[in-house]
Design an enzyme around this catalytic site. Structure first.
Site, PDB file in Angstrom:
ATOM      1  CG  HIS A 167     -25.889 -92.547 -53.153  1.00  0.00           C
ATOM      2  ND1 HIS A 167     -24.748 -93.067 -53.744  1.00  0.00           N
ATOM      3  CD2 HIS A 167     -26.928 -93.003 -53.889  1.00  0.00           C
ATOM      4  CE1 HIS A 167     -25.106 -93.808 -54.779  1.00  0.00           C
ATOM      5  NE2 HIS A 167     -26.415 -93.789 -54.899  1.00  0.00           N
TER       6      HIS A 167
ATOM      7  CE1 TYR B 105     -22.125 -92.189 -55.306  1.00  0.00           C
ATOM      8  CE2 TYR B 105     -20.195 -93.446 -54.650  1.00  0.00           C
ATOM      9  CZ  TYR B 105     -21.461 -92.955 -54.381  1.00  0.00           C
ATOM     10  OH  TYR B 105     -22.053 -93.221 -53.165  1.00  0.00           O
TER      11      TYR B 105
END
Length: 174
Positions: A123, A82
Site C-alpha cells: 500500500h 505483502y
C-alpha cells in the site's frame, strides 16, 4: 544470515540480515523516522515471529533500511507476499539502497523452501508520488485504490501496487 550486495555503482555495499530481538529498538526508531504511521507492538511481535521475512540493510555498520513482509496463504491459491514496510533513512536515499533492499526481499520470497509465491503487493498513500514511482520503476503497477485506508493520515486513501513474480525474476529495469 549475512548477504553482502554491492551498490548500484559498486561503491555502496550493503549487508543484509534477518530481524532479531536485539535490534528491534533500532528498527522501531528507523520506522518512526521514515514512515508517517506509528507501528504498535503487535506489528513488531509479528515481525519477530517471522524473522526470515524481514531484511535489515546495514551500510558501514549502520542500520540504514529495513523491509518487513508477511506471507499470505489462501486455500487452493498460490501464496502472496505483502510488503508491510520498506524504508531507507533520508540521508541514505538516492544511493540505490532502496532498490537493493527491494531486490533482496523479492529474491528471498522466491527462494522460500517449498513455497510458490506468485505476487508481491503493498500500500502507498495516494499523495506519495515518490514511493509510487519507485515501485513502478521496479515492475509494480497500481492495481486499485482503497478509500479511507489510513485512519490517521490525510489523505486517507491508498494505492495498492502489485508485482507479478511468475513472469520475471526480482531484478528491476531501473
Amino acid at each position: 544470515l549475512f548477504v553482502v550486495a554491492m551498490g548500484e555503482s559498486g561503491m555502496h555495499p550493503l549487508v543484509f540480515t534477518e530481524m532479531s530481538a536485539k535490534v528491534i529498538g533500532q528498527v522501531k526508531a528507523l520506522n518512526a523516522a521514515v514512515f508517517p504511521i506509528h507501528y504498535d507492538d503487535s506489528f513488531y511481535d509479528s515481525v519477530l515471529a517471522t524473522p526470515h521475512l524481514t531484511r535489515l540493510a546495514y551500510h558501514r555498520g549502520i542500520l540504514v533500511g529495513a523491509a518487513c513482509c508477511r506471507l499470505e496463504r489462501e486455500a487452493n491459491q498460490p501464496s502472496k507476499v505483502y510488503i508491510a514496510t520498506l524504508g531507507v533513512l533520508a540521508p541514505y536515499r538516492s544511493m540505490g539502497f532502496g532498490s537493493q533492499l527491494l531486490r533482496e526481499i523479492l529474491t528471498m520470497v522466491q527462494s522460500l523452501g517449498g513455497e510458490t509465491v506468485t505476487q508481491a503487493y503493498l500500500h502507498v498513500q495516494v499523495n506519495n508520488d515518490e514511493a509510487r514511482r519507485f515501485y513502478e520503476r521496479h515492475g509494480f503497477c497500481v492495481s486499485h485504490e482503497i478509500p479511507n485506508y489510513y485512519v490517521r493520515l490525510v489523505p486517507a486513501d491508498c494505492h495498492v501496487l502489485v508485482k507479478d513474480l511468475t513472469s520475471a525474476g526480482p531484478s528491476s529495469s531501473a
